[in-house]
Motif scaffolding. Structure first.
Motif, PDB file in Angstrom:
ATOM      1  N   TYR A   1       0.805  -1.215   0.000  1.00  0.00           N
ATOM      2  CA  TYR A   1       0.000   0.000   0.000  1.00  0.00           C
ATOM      3  C   TYR A   1       0.840   1.268   0.000  1.00  0.00           C
ATOM      4  CZ  TYR A   1      -4.154  -2.824   0.499  1.00  0.00           C
ATOM      5  OH  TYR A   1      -5.172  -3.725   0.259  1.00  0.00           O
ATOM      6  N   THR A   2       2.143   1.140   0.089  1.00  0.00           N
ATOM      7  CA  THR A   2       3.001   2.321  -0.027  1.00  0.00           C
ATOM      8  C   THR A   2       3.314   2.644  -1.490  1.00  0.00           C
ATOM      9  OG1 THR A   2       5.112   1.112   0.070  1.00  0.00           O
ATOM     10  CG2 THR A   2       4.095   1.713   2.176  1.00  0.00           C
ATOM     11  N   ARG A   3       2.910   1.758  -2.431  1.00  0.00           N
ATOM     12  CA  ARG A   3       3.302   1.929  -3.839  1.00  0.00           C
ATOM     13  C   ARG A   3       2.136   1.658  -4.782  1.00  0.00           C
ATOM     14  NH1 ARG A   3       8.928   1.846  -4.490  1.00  0.00           N
ATOM     15  NH2 ARG A   3      10.091   1.348  -2.600  1.00  0.00           N
ATOM     16  N   THR A   4       0.971   2.152  -4.456  1.00  0.00           N
ATOM     17  CA  THR A   4      -0.201   1.865  -5.290  1.00  0.00           C
ATOM     18  C   THR A   4      -0.581   3.004  -6.224  1.00  0.00           C
ATOM     19  OG1 THR A   4      -1.590   2.623  -3.470  1.00  0.00           O
ATOM     20  CG2 THR A   4      -1.219   0.238  -3.657  1.00  0.00           C
ATOM     21  N   ALA A   5      -0.094   4.218  -5.950  1.00  0.00           N
ATOM     22  CA  ALA A   5      -0.577   5.385  -6.690  1.00  0.00           C
ATOM     23  C   ALA A   5       0.271   5.676  -7.925  1.00  0.00           C
ATOM     24  CB  ALA A   5      -0.591   6.609  -5.782  1.00  0.00           C
ATOM     25  N   ARG A   6      -0.381   6.199  -8.944  1.00  0.00           N
ATOM     26  CA  ARG A   6       0.294   6.740 -10.123  1.00  0.00           C
ATOM     27  C   ARG A   6      -0.078   8.227 -10.175  1.00  0.00           C
ATOM     28  NH1 ARG A   6      -0.134   3.501 -15.646  1.00  0.00           N
ATOM     29  NH2 ARG A   6       1.284   2.173 -14.460  1.00  0.00           N
ATOM     30  N   ARG A   7       0.775   9.069  -9.622  1.00  0.00           N
ATOM     31  CA  ARG A   7       0.449  10.466  -9.366  1.00  0.00           C
ATOM     32  C   ARG A   7       0.807  11.400 -10.523  1.00  0.00           C
ATOM     33  NH1 ARG A   7      -3.011  10.663  -5.098  1.00  0.00           N
ATOM     34  NH2 ARG A   7      -2.263   9.352  -3.384  1.00  0.00           N
ATOM     35  N   LEU A   8       0.009  12.459 -10.645  1.00  0.00           N
ATOM     36  CA  LEU A   8       0.363  13.567 -11.510  1.00  0.00           C
ATOM     37  C   LEU A   8       1.657  14.185 -10.985  1.00  0.00           C
ATOM     38  CD1 LEU A   8      -0.976  15.254 -13.871  1.00  0.00           C
ATOM     39  CD2 LEU A   8      -1.761  16.810 -12.072  1.00  0.00           C
TER      40      LEU A   8
ATOM     41  N   ALA B   1       3.309  11.129  -3.026  1.00  0.00           N
ATOM     42  CA  ALA B   1       2.732  10.132  -2.121  1.00  0.00           C
ATOM     43  C   ALA B   1       2.572   8.818  -2.870  1.00  0.00           C
ATOM     44  CB  ALA B   1       1.387  10.614  -1.588  1.00  0.00           C
ATOM     45  N   GLY B   2       3.107   7.748  -2.313  1.00  0.00           N
ATOM     46  CA  GLY B   2       3.026   6.458  -2.984  1.00  0.00           C
ATOM     47  C   GLY B   2       1.734   5.721  -2.731  1.00  0.00           C
ATOM     48  N   GLY B   3       1.040   6.048  -1.633  1.00  0.00           N
ATOM     49  CA  GLY B   3      -0.193   5.355  -1.293  1.00  0.00           C
ATOM     50  C   GLY B   3      -1.406   5.991  -1.943  1.00  0.00           C
ATOM     51  N   GLY B   4      -2.503   5.251  -1.951  1.00  0.00           N
ATOM     52  CA  GLY B   4      -3.745   5.738  -2.515  1.00  0.00           C
ATOM     53  C   GLY B   4      -4.032   5.134  -3.874  1.00  0.00           C
ATOM     54  N   PHE B   5      -5.239   5.396  -4.375  1.00  0.00           N
ATOM     55  CA  PHE B   5      -5.663   4.790  -5.636  1.00  0.00           C
ATOM     56  C   PHE B   5      -6.162   5.821  -6.641  1.00  0.00           C
ATOM     57  CE2 PHE B   5      -5.939   1.398  -2.504  1.00  0.00           C
ATOM     58  CZ  PHE B   5      -5.236   0.396  -3.145  1.00  0.00           C
ATOM     59  N   THR B   6      -5.789   7.090  -6.453  1.00  0.00           N
ATOM     60  CA  THR B   6      -6.130   8.103  -7.436  1.00  0.00           C
ATOM     61  C   THR B   6      -4.850   8.682  -8.027  1.00  0.00           C
ATOM     62  OG1 THR B   6      -6.093  10.067  -6.004  1.00  0.00           O
ATOM     63  CG2 THR B   6      -8.092   8.716  -5.968  1.00  0.00           C
ATOM     64  N   HIS B   7      -5.004   9.381  -9.138  1.00  0.00           N
ATOM     65  CA  HIS B   7      -3.850  10.000  -9.781  1.00  0.00           C
ATOM     66  C   HIS B   7      -3.823  11.506  -9.546  1.00  0.00           C
ATOM     67  CE1 HIS B   7      -7.150  10.121 -12.672  1.00  0.00           C
ATOM     68  NE2 HIS B   7      -6.587  11.181 -13.219  1.00  0.00           N
ATOM     69  N   GLY B   8      -4.618  12.000  -8.597  1.00  0.00           N
ATOM     70  CA  GLY B   8      -4.526  13.402  -8.235  1.00  0.00           C
ATOM     71  C   GLY B   8      -3.145  13.718  -7.682  1.00  0.00           C
ATOM     72  N   PHE B   9      -2.721  14.973  -7.872  1.00  0.00           N
ATOM     73  CA  PHE B   9      -1.417  15.355  -7.350  1.00  0.00           C
ATOM     74  C   PHE B   9      -1.438  15.290  -5.831  1.00  0.00           C
ATOM     75  CE2 PHE B   9       1.467  18.510  -5.557  1.00  0.00           C
ATOM     76  CZ  PHE B   9       2.669  18.086  -6.103  1.00  0.00           C
ATOM     77  N   ALA B  10      -0.424  14.642  -5.251  1.00  0.00           N
ATOM     78  CA  ALA B  10      -0.267  14.567  -3.799  1.00  0.00           C
ATOM     79  C   ALA B  10       1.206  14.328  -3.524  1.00  0.00           C
ATOM     80  CB  ALA B  10      -1.117  13.445  -3.199  1.00  0.00           C
ATOM     81  N   ALA B  11       1.835  15.265  -2.809  1.00  0.00           N
ATOM     82  CA  ALA B  11       3.282  15.170  -2.593  1.00  0.00           C
ATOM     83  C   ALA B  11       3.690  16.034  -1.408  1.00  0.00           C
ATOM     84  CB  ALA B  11       4.036  15.617  -3.841  1.00  0.00           C
ATOM     85  N   VAL B  12       4.821  15.676  -0.818  1.00  0.00           N
ATOM     86  CA  VAL B  12       5.456  16.522   0.178  1.00  0.00           C
ATOM     87  C   VAL B  12       6.368  17.492  -0.552  1.00  0.00           C
ATOM     88  CG1 VAL B  12       7.007  16.619   2.157  1.00  0.00           C
ATOM     89  CG2 VAL B  12       5.326  14.766   1.984  1.00  0.00           C
ATOM     90  N   LEU B  13       6.085  18.780  -0.402  1.00  0.00           N
ATOM     91  CA  LEU B  13       6.887  19.824  -1.032  1.00  0.00           C
ATOM     92  C   LEU B  13       7.837  20.408   0.011  1.00  0.00           C
ATOM     93  CD1 LEU B  13       4.061  21.714  -2.970  1.00  0.00           C
ATOM     94  CD2 LEU B  13       5.384  19.713  -3.694  1.00  0.00           C
ATOM     95  N   SER B  14       9.076  20.594  -0.379  1.00  0.00           N
ATOM     96  CA  SER B  14      10.085  21.091   0.559  1.00  0.00           C
ATOM     97  C   SER B  14      10.887  22.213  -0.083  1.00  0.00           C
ATOM     98  CB  SER B  14      11.034  19.965   0.986  1.00  0.00           C
ATOM     99  OG  SER B  14      10.330  18.927   1.622  1.00  0.00           O
ATOM    100  N   GLY B  15      11.315  23.134   0.793  1.00  0.00           N
ATOM    101  CA  GLY B  15      12.176  24.225   0.355  1.00  0.00           C
ATOM    102  C   GLY B  15      12.533  25.116   1.527  1.00  0.00           C
ATOM    103  N   ALA B  16      13.786  25.586   1.563  1.00  0.00           N
ATOM    104  CA  ALA B  16      14.271  26.492   2.611  1.00  0.00           C
ATOM    105  C   ALA B  16      14.050  25.915   4.006  1.00  0.00           C
ATOM    106  CB  ALA B  16      13.596  27.856   2.488  1.00  0.00           C
ATOM    107  N   GLY B  17      14.174  24.586   4.113  1.00  0.00           N
ATOM    108  CA  GLY B  17      14.046  23.952   5.411  1.00  0.00           C
ATOM    109  C   GLY B  17      12.620  23.762   5.881  1.00  0.00           C
ATOM    110  N   ARG B  18      11.636  24.087   5.038  1.00  0.00           N
ATOM    111  CA  ARG B  18      10.231  23.907   5.402  1.00  0.00           C
ATOM    112  C   ARG B  18       9.595  22.871   4.483  1.00  0.00           C
ATOM    113  NH1 ARG B  18      10.808  29.563   6.415  1.00  0.00           N
ATOM    114  NH2 ARG B  18      10.322  30.104   4.244  1.00  0.00           N
TER     115      ARG B  18
END
Length: 332
Positions: free
Chosen positions: A9-16, A43-60
């Motif tokens: 379940y950590t590798r089910t998604a095909r994300r935008l 995000a590797g989990g889930g069953f939709t292709h909507g965009f979902a990700a952890v965004l990082s920059g400047a330590g945040r």
């Protein structure tokens, strides 16, 4: 008969991907982050292709979701999630929603959601008693809070959801008429199918209730916080499938996966305030209804945008029937 393969379940998604988002969407997320986005970990989990990700920059960091109105199902789900989260009280075991924005790019609306980026992990790799305890404790807190959710946001009833389609409700009867169940299920005799049909006739009574439920509580919608709090805390995500029914329904549906991992779930059912007083036949009727749904859905055409969804549905159907065989004392 062999069961279907298990699911990671950590590798089910095909994300935008991040680079496919319009510049206006990327700029808005950067504004919420208060820094240029240097990395986007999908995000590797889930069953939709909507965009979902952890965004990082400047330590945040933040966890971002986005979907265009041209993708009607995912767009509606993200709009719904924003509505529900805005109505929930603060302090619940839910990732904090920083912002929910609707922007337009070249005539297309985009729904954006920005959450705190939780340092944690998905349970079920494998399931442990400690993680299950964390999930149970959070579910108790959430159930209490959902009692006060405005009626307009509480969702439809589980009875309508699971008993509104004859293709689902008649699935076990059709097996009896059309040569038996698919090979990925445990062996089902004529007597077993008759028992499942009887449970189906009990389903409307079993699923009646006015408790508001998450209604999609799986490992990939849960984060176990890696913070130093003891005991660990479980946070619940993806609040777009609310439904009303018996208070124990989310809990029972989740337990099928820890049971498969080797955890004895009978004491958890017997001791939880959610399920201790539940009628055992009602629990079985819910397991049968959910199995019928998973079997019917798993028989649909494969989705290019969600290549692991049908495997998940068949895998879950197998687990549900296996648990029912134990609870109903079938001779397999």
């Amino acid at each position: 008969m062999l069961p279907p393969p298990g699911v990671d379940y950590t590798r089910t998604a095909r994300r935008l991907p991040w680079t496919a988002l319009p510049a206006a969407v990327r700029h808005r997320f950067a504004a919420v982050l208060r820094a240029p986005v240097e990395s986007a970990a999908p995000a590797g989990g889930g069953f939709t292709h909507g965009f979902a990700a952890v965004l990082s920059g400047a330590g945040r960091s933040l966890f971002a979701k986005a979907a265009p109105s041209t993708d009607s199902n995912i767009f509606a789900a993200y709009v719904r999630e924003a509505e529900v989260l805005s109505a929930l009280p603060a302090g619940l075991p839910i990732p904090v929603l920083h912002s929910a924005d609707r922007i337009t790019h070249e005539g297309t609306q985009w729904q954006l959601l920005s959450f705190e980026a939780v340092d944690g992990y998905m349970p079920g790799q494998p399931w442990t008693a400690a993680d299950l305890r964390a999930v149970h404790d959070s579910l108790l807190a959430v159930q209490s809070a959902l009692r006060h959710l405005p009626a307009s946001l509480s969702g439809g009833s589980m009875v309508d959801e699971f008993f509104g389609d004859r293709a689902v409700t008649d699935v076990f009867g059709q097996f009896a008429l059309n040569g038996g169940p698919p090979a990925y299920l445990p062996r089902l005799t004529t007597a077993h199918l008759a028992d499942l049909r009887e449970l189906g006739s009990l389903g409307r009574e079993a699923l009646a209730g006015d408790s508001v439920l998450h209604n999609d509580l799986r490992a990939d919608n849960i984060i176990i916080s890696a913070a130093s709090s003891i005991p660990a805390q479980a946070l619940f995500c993806d609040w777009n499938f609310l439904s009303t029914g018996p208070a124990w329904a989310d809990w029972v549906a989740l337990l099928v996966y820890p049971r498969h991992a080797g955890i004895d779930v009978d004491p958890w059912l017997a001791e939880s305030p959610l399920s201790a007083a539940a009628n055992p036949d009602h629990i079985d009727a819910w397991l049968a209804a959910l199995a019928a749904y998973m079997i019917t859905s798993g028989a649909q055409a494969e989705l290019v945008t969600s290549p692991h969804l049908r495997t998940h549905q068949k895998f879950t159907a197998h687990l549900l029937i296996d648990w029912l065989s134990e609870r109903r004392k079938w001779d397999l």
